[in-house]
Motif scaffolding. Structure first.
Motif, PDB file in Angstrom:
ATOM      1  N   ILE A 159       5.981 -34.757 -10.603  1.00  0.00           N
ATOM      2  CA  ILE A 159       7.282 -34.960 -11.252  1.00  0.00           C
ATOM      3  C   ILE A 159       7.225 -36.108 -12.257  1.00  0.00           C
ATOM      4  O   ILE A 159       7.760 -36.005 -13.374  1.00  0.00           O
ATOM      5  CB  ILE A 159       8.366 -35.215 -10.185  1.00  0.00           C
ATOM      6  N   TYR A 160       6.547 -37.194 -11.884  1.00  0.00           N
ATOM      7  CA  TYR A 160       6.555 -38.383 -12.746  1.00  0.00           C
ATOM      8  C   TYR A 160       5.410 -38.390 -13.766  1.00  0.00           C
ATOM      9  O   TYR A 160       5.536 -39.037 -14.819  1.00  0.00           O
ATOM     10  CB  TYR A 160       6.492 -39.644 -11.885  1.00  0.00           C
ATOM     11  N   LEU A 161       4.319 -37.692 -13.475  1.00  0.00           N
ATOM     12  CA  LEU A 161       3.163 -37.722 -14.386  1.00  0.00           C
ATOM     13  C   LEU A 161       3.097 -36.521 -15.324  1.00  0.00           C
ATOM     14  O   LEU A 161       2.540 -36.623 -16.424  1.00  0.00           O
ATOM     15  CB  LEU A 161       1.862 -37.805 -13.577  1.00  0.00           C
ATOM     16  N   PHE A 162       3.638 -35.387 -14.903  1.00  0.00           N
ATOM     17  CA  PHE A 162       3.551 -34.174 -15.720  1.00  0.00           C
ATOM     18  C   PHE A 162       4.161 -34.348 -17.118  1.00  0.00           C
ATOM     19  O   PHE A 162       3.620 -33.799 -18.090  1.00  0.00           O
ATOM     20  CB  PHE A 162       4.223 -33.010 -14.990  1.00  0.00           C
ATOM     21  N   PRO A 172      10.127 -31.087 -12.498  1.00  0.00           N
ATOM     22  CA  PRO A 172      10.467 -30.597 -11.148  1.00  0.00           C
ATOM     23  C   PRO A 172      10.087 -29.132 -10.950  1.00  0.00           C
ATOM     24  O   PRO A 172       9.647 -28.751  -9.866  1.00  0.00           O
ATOM     25  CB  PRO A 172      11.987 -30.793 -11.089  1.00  0.00           C
ATOM     26  N   LEU A 173      10.251 -28.308 -12.001  1.00  0.00           N
ATOM     27  CA  LEU A 173       9.863 -26.903 -11.899  1.00  0.00           C
ATOM     28  C   LEU A 173       8.349 -26.785 -11.730  1.00  0.00           C
ATOM     29  O   LEU A 173       7.864 -25.989 -10.925  1.00  0.00           O
ATOM     30  CB  LEU A 173      10.317 -26.141 -13.147  1.00  0.00           C
ATOM     31  N   ALA A 174       7.598 -27.595 -12.459  1.00  0.00           N
ATOM     32  CA  ALA A 174       6.137 -27.584 -12.326  1.00  0.00           C
ATOM     33  C   ALA A 174       5.721 -27.996 -10.920  1.00  0.00           C
ATOM     34  O   ALA A 174       4.787 -27.420 -10.334  1.00  0.00           O
ATOM     35  CB  ALA A 174       5.520 -28.527 -13.356  1.00  0.00           C
ATOM     36  N   ALA A 175       6.423 -28.996 -10.343  1.00  0.00           N
ATOM     37  CA  ALA A 175       6.094 -29.458  -8.996  1.00  0.00           C
ATOM     38  C   ALA A 175       6.358 -28.366  -7.959  1.00  0.00           C
ATOM     39  O   ALA A 175       5.527 -28.128  -7.063  1.00  0.00           O
ATOM     40  CB  ALA A 175       6.904 -30.714  -8.676  1.00  0.00           C
ATOM     41  N   ILE A 176       7.500 -27.702  -8.077  1.00  0.00           N
ATOM     42  CA  ILE A 176       7.844 -26.651  -7.120  1.00  0.00           C
ATOM     43  C   ILE A 176       6.833 -25.506  -7.211  1.00  0.00           C
ATOM     44  O   ILE A 176       6.339 -24.995  -6.190  1.00  0.00           O
ATOM     45  CB  ILE A 176       9.269 -26.135  -7.372  1.00  0.00           C
ATOM     46  N   ALA A 177       6.483 -25.109  -8.437  1.00  0.00           N
ATOM     47  CA  ALA A 177       5.538 -24.006  -8.618  1.00  0.00           C
ATOM     48  C   ALA A 177       4.155 -24.375  -8.089  1.00  0.00           C
ATOM     49  O   ALA A 177       3.507 -23.576  -7.382  1.00  0.00           O
ATOM     50  CB  ALA A 177       5.459 -23.641 -10.101  1.00  0.00           C
ATOM     51  N   ALA A 178       3.685 -25.580  -8.414  1.00  0.00           N
ATOM     52  CA  ALA A 178       2.342 -25.992  -8.006  1.00  0.00           C
ATOM     53  C   ALA A 178       2.231 -26.105  -6.481  1.00  0.00           C
ATOM     54  O   ALA A 178       1.259 -25.630  -5.879  1.00  0.00           O
ATOM     55  CB  ALA A 178       1.999 -27.327  -8.659  1.00  0.00           C
ATOM     56  N   MET A 278      28.319 -31.237  -8.195  1.00  0.00           N
ATOM     57  CA  MET A 278      27.261 -31.828  -7.376  1.00  0.00           C
ATOM     58  C   MET A 278      26.502 -32.844  -8.216  1.00  0.00           C
ATOM     59  O   MET A 278      25.887 -32.486  -9.237  1.00  0.00           O
ATOM     60  CB  MET A 278      26.300 -30.744  -6.886  1.00  0.00           C
ATOM     61  N   ILE A 279      26.546 -34.096  -7.811  1.00  0.00           N
ATOM     62  CA  ILE A 279      25.905 -35.155  -8.585  1.00  0.00           C
ATOM     63  C   ILE A 279      24.388 -34.968  -8.591  1.00  0.00           C
ATOM     64  O   ILE A 279      23.735 -35.119  -9.633  1.00  0.00           O
ATOM     65  CB  ILE A 279      26.293 -36.549  -8.046  1.00  0.00           C
ATOM     66  N   GLY A 280      23.803 -34.612  -7.453  1.00  0.00           N
ATOM     67  CA  GLY A 280      22.352 -34.470  -7.383  1.00  0.00           C
ATOM     68  C   GLY A 280      21.838 -33.385  -8.307  1.00  0.00           C
ATOM     69  O   GLY A 280      20.922 -33.605  -9.109  1.00  0.00           O
ATOM     70  N   GLN A 281      22.432 -32.194  -8.207  1.00  0.00           N
ATOM     71  CA  GLN A 281      21.994 -31.087  -9.055  1.00  0.00           C
ATOM     72  C   GLN A 281      22.341 -31.333 -10.522  1.00  0.00           C
ATOM     73  O   GLN A 281      21.625 -30.874 -11.424  1.00  0.00           O
ATOM     74  CB  GLN A 281      22.624 -29.783  -8.570  1.00  0.00           C
ATOM     75  N   ALA A 321       8.322 -29.490  -1.357  1.00  0.00           N
ATOM     76  CA  ALA A 321       8.511 -29.483  -2.811  1.00  0.00           C
ATOM     77  C   ALA A 321       9.942 -29.843  -3.172  1.00  0.00           C
ATOM     78  O   ALA A 321      10.206 -30.634  -4.086  1.00  0.00           O
ATOM     79  CB  ALA A 321       8.144 -28.113  -3.375  1.00  0.00           C
ATOM     80  N   LEU A 322      10.899 -29.263  -2.444  1.00  0.00           N
ATOM     81  CA  LEU A 322      12.311 -29.535  -2.727  1.00  0.00           C
ATOM     82  C   LEU A 322      12.689 -30.951  -2.303  1.00  0.00           C
ATOM     83  O   LEU A 322      13.515 -31.596  -2.946  1.00  0.00           O
ATOM     84  CB  LEU A 322      13.184 -28.500  -2.025  1.00  0.00           C
ATOM     85  N   VAL A 323      12.084 -31.434  -1.213  1.00  0.00           N
ATOM     86  CA  VAL A 323      12.334 -32.815  -0.790  1.00  0.00           C
ATOM     87  C   VAL A 323      11.848 -33.787  -1.858  1.00  0.00           C
ATOM     88  O   VAL A 323      12.515 -34.782  -2.167  1.00  0.00           O
ATOM     89  CB  VAL A 323      11.644 -33.101   0.562  1.00  0.00           C
ATOM     90  N   ALA A 324      10.695 -33.504  -2.452  1.00  0.00           N
ATOM     91  CA  ALA A 324      10.173 -34.360  -3.523  1.00  0.00           C
ATOM     92  C   ALA A 324      11.141 -34.409  -4.698  1.00  0.00           C
ATOM     93  O   ALA A 324      11.394 -35.472  -5.271  1.00  0.00           O
ATOM     94  CB  ALA A 324       8.805 -33.854  -3.981  1.00  0.00           C
ATOM     95  N   VAL A 325      11.709 -33.248  -5.044  1.00  0.00           N
ATOM     96  CA  VAL A 325      12.679 -33.198  -6.147  1.00  0.00           C
ATOM     97  C   VAL A 325      13.914 -34.024  -5.813  1.00  0.00           C
ATOM     98  O   VAL A 325      14.414 -34.794  -6.649  1.00  0.00           O
ATOM     99  CB  VAL A 325      13.070 -31.739  -6.454  1.00  0.00           C
ATOM    100  N   MET A 326      14.421 -33.909  -4.595  1.00  0.00           N
ATOM    101  CA  MET A 326      15.640 -34.630  -4.219  1.00  0.00           C
ATOM    102  C   MET A 326      15.384 -36.135  -4.097  1.00  0.00           C
ATOM    103  O   MET A 326      16.272 -36.944  -4.369  1.00  0.00           O
ATOM    104  CB  MET A 326      16.196 -34.079  -2.911  1.00  0.00           C
TER     105      MET A 326
END
Length: 493
Positions: A159-162, A172-178, A278-281, A321-326
């Protein structure tokens, strides 16, 4: 720019970025919607269908482009007892009434109440939400396979390096897919979205709530509808303000009230629960490049596509993956600058911010926390204005008359300060109360003026009130007791 051209721009100005951001948000919405359904005590499809309907409809008729609305925990907790005591159909009926109340609030321009929410309250709201978002991930960090932790770390790294490699695809999409591809390839034993609950297998069906149209039904659902409408609008308007700040744009808060109401009615008519912004989304959407209405619409429509068409793929997405995004959302949402500002900001502002955070985190109720913050802001502001009231006395040694010059805003919080400025024990033949630089705001202020004049007269002085402005004079004429024979407005200077 006309309203129609602005609306068209909201749909077409960031098509590619909006589509990609909407896909990311849709993936993040699935576990949230299922989790909120569990909180409310309903089937997962109720939350999933609600998120689809609310996102799509609010994208069309809402007042804040780029903001994500769906089923939320803030509204889910209000529904628990209604579902338990009266059943799902009463929830649908309450959600429709909730929407009607929100539409009425929008037509009455109640979105303007946001001007009374101070920056300190908004900062506290944001920080509390960031903490709650992180706390919501804690169950996915306890009692899970050890592989979960390196997967979450890998997700955060992506998420932070891509973005250093490319910003064409949201990280975040790249992280979930990978992470999904790696977990499937390696056969790792991880919790997945499929472990949360059964996904719906058919399209939602339009239906009216099956409840009797009686006064008794209204008495059952009205308290819930009012609470849901208030909580939903409060969270939505605050989130809209935050997205305004993040994107440096303005939104139509009253139109957002109408949009929220319309989307909740649509949700109930296809078997969904009530929701709000939703603030997060919304943060995920904005940080992924979403700016327009299309991003919100894609989030809702792609969510339905995922659960009906790509359900087999969705089920294997690792929760890591979703926890990492949140967690990324939590870190990005928290105002780290506010910690440094605690030393430089006024103590009252810091107290308001901290009180809002503590109350929200302690109660898990955003409405109560914001209400506490707003009340504290009002109390501190009233105290600050009250301290700016001054009464100075000047005595004419030749005539023996005394002039009291009043400066500042006289209202319920400063009335006592106003009265303390007079010396009622020192007799004088004539007293002039000069209020040219003061304003009387309420009946408490008028009552304080009454007390001053009557006490001075009781000591034998002839009292004249001089310099009332038009608004203050109108108040005094209507409510004062000290001089009804000659209207004060006739003595304006």
């Amino acid at each position: 720019m006309t309203r129609s051209s602005r609306y068209l721009r909201d749909w077409t100005s960031h098509i590619r970025a909006d589509v990609l951001a909407g896909i990311v948000v849709a993936l993040a919405l699935i576990p949230e919607a299922i989790g909120f359904s569990v909180i409310a005590g309903v089937d997962p499809k109720v939350g999933l269908f609600a998120s689809f309907a609310i996102a799509c409809v609010s994208a069309v008729v809402g007042g804040r482009p780029g903001m994500i609305s769906a089923a939320t925990a803030a509204t889910a907790v209000v529904m628990v007892s209604l579902v338990r005591d009266h059943g799902l159909q009463y929830l649908f009926a309450a959600t429709i009434l909730m929407g009607l109340i929100q539409i009425a609030a929008g037509l009455l321009k109640l979105g303007r109440v946001m001007r009374f929410v101070s920056r300190s309250v908004i900062t506290g709201f944001v920080n509390a939400l960031a903490i709650l978002i992180f706390m919501a991930q804690v169950p996915e960090l306890i009692g899970v396979p050890l592989q979960t932790y390196p997967m979450i770390a890998a997700g955060l790294a992506i998420i932070y390096l891509f973005p250093r490699l490319t910003k064409a695809v949201p990280s975040p999409l790249a992280a979930i897919a990978a992470l999904t591809l790696f977990a499937w390839w390696s056969g790792m034993d991880l919790r997945t979205v499929g472990d949360l609950g059964e996904l719906p297998s058919s399209l939602p069906v339009f239906a009216l709530p099956q409840v009797p149209l009686t006064l008794e039904t209204l008495q059952i659902i009205l308290p819930y509808s009012l609470t849901l409408a208030a909580v939903g609008l409060l969270e939505s308007l605050l989130t809209a303000q935050i997205v305004d700040d993040m994107t440096d744009t303005l939104s139509n808060k009253s139109q957002e009230c109408v949009g929220q109401g319309t989307s909740n009615i649509a949700s109930a008519l296809i078997g969904g629960m009530g929701g709000c912004a939703m603030i997060g989304q919304s943060v995920i959407n904005v940080t992924s490049g979403g700016r327009g209405r299309l991003s919100t619409f894609v989030a809702g429509s792609f969510l339905l596509f995922l659960i009906l068409v790509l359900d087999g793929l969705v089920r294997i997405i690792p929760m890591a993956a979703l926890v990492a995004v949140m967690i990324m959302v939590s870190i990005g949402t928290f105002s780290w600058r506010s910690i440094l500002d605690l030393r430089s900001n006024p103590r009252s502002s810091s107290a308001v911010m901290l009180a809002t955070v503590v109350t929200v985190v302690a109660t898990h109720n955003l409405a109560i926390g914001v209400l506490v913050g707003v009340l504290l802001s009002g109390v501190f502001f009233a105290g600050k204005v009250a301290r700016l009231v001054h009464v100075t006395m000047r005595e004419d040694e030749v005539s023996g008359s005394v002039t009291y010059t009043v400066t500042g805003q006289i209202f319920f919080a400063s009335a006592e300060v106003f009265l303390r400025g007079f010396d009622f024990d020192a007799p004088a033949r004539a007293v002039v109360i000069d209020v040219s630089h003061a304003h009387f705001w309420d009946i408490t202020a008028v009552d304080a003026l009454d007390k001053a004049v009557l006490k001075l007269r009781k000591s034998g002085a002839e009292v004249t009130v001089h310099g009332l402005n038009e608004a203050s004079a109108t108040m005094v004429d209507r409510f004062a007791r000290h001089d009804k024979d000659e209207p004060v407005t006739a003595r304006l200077h």
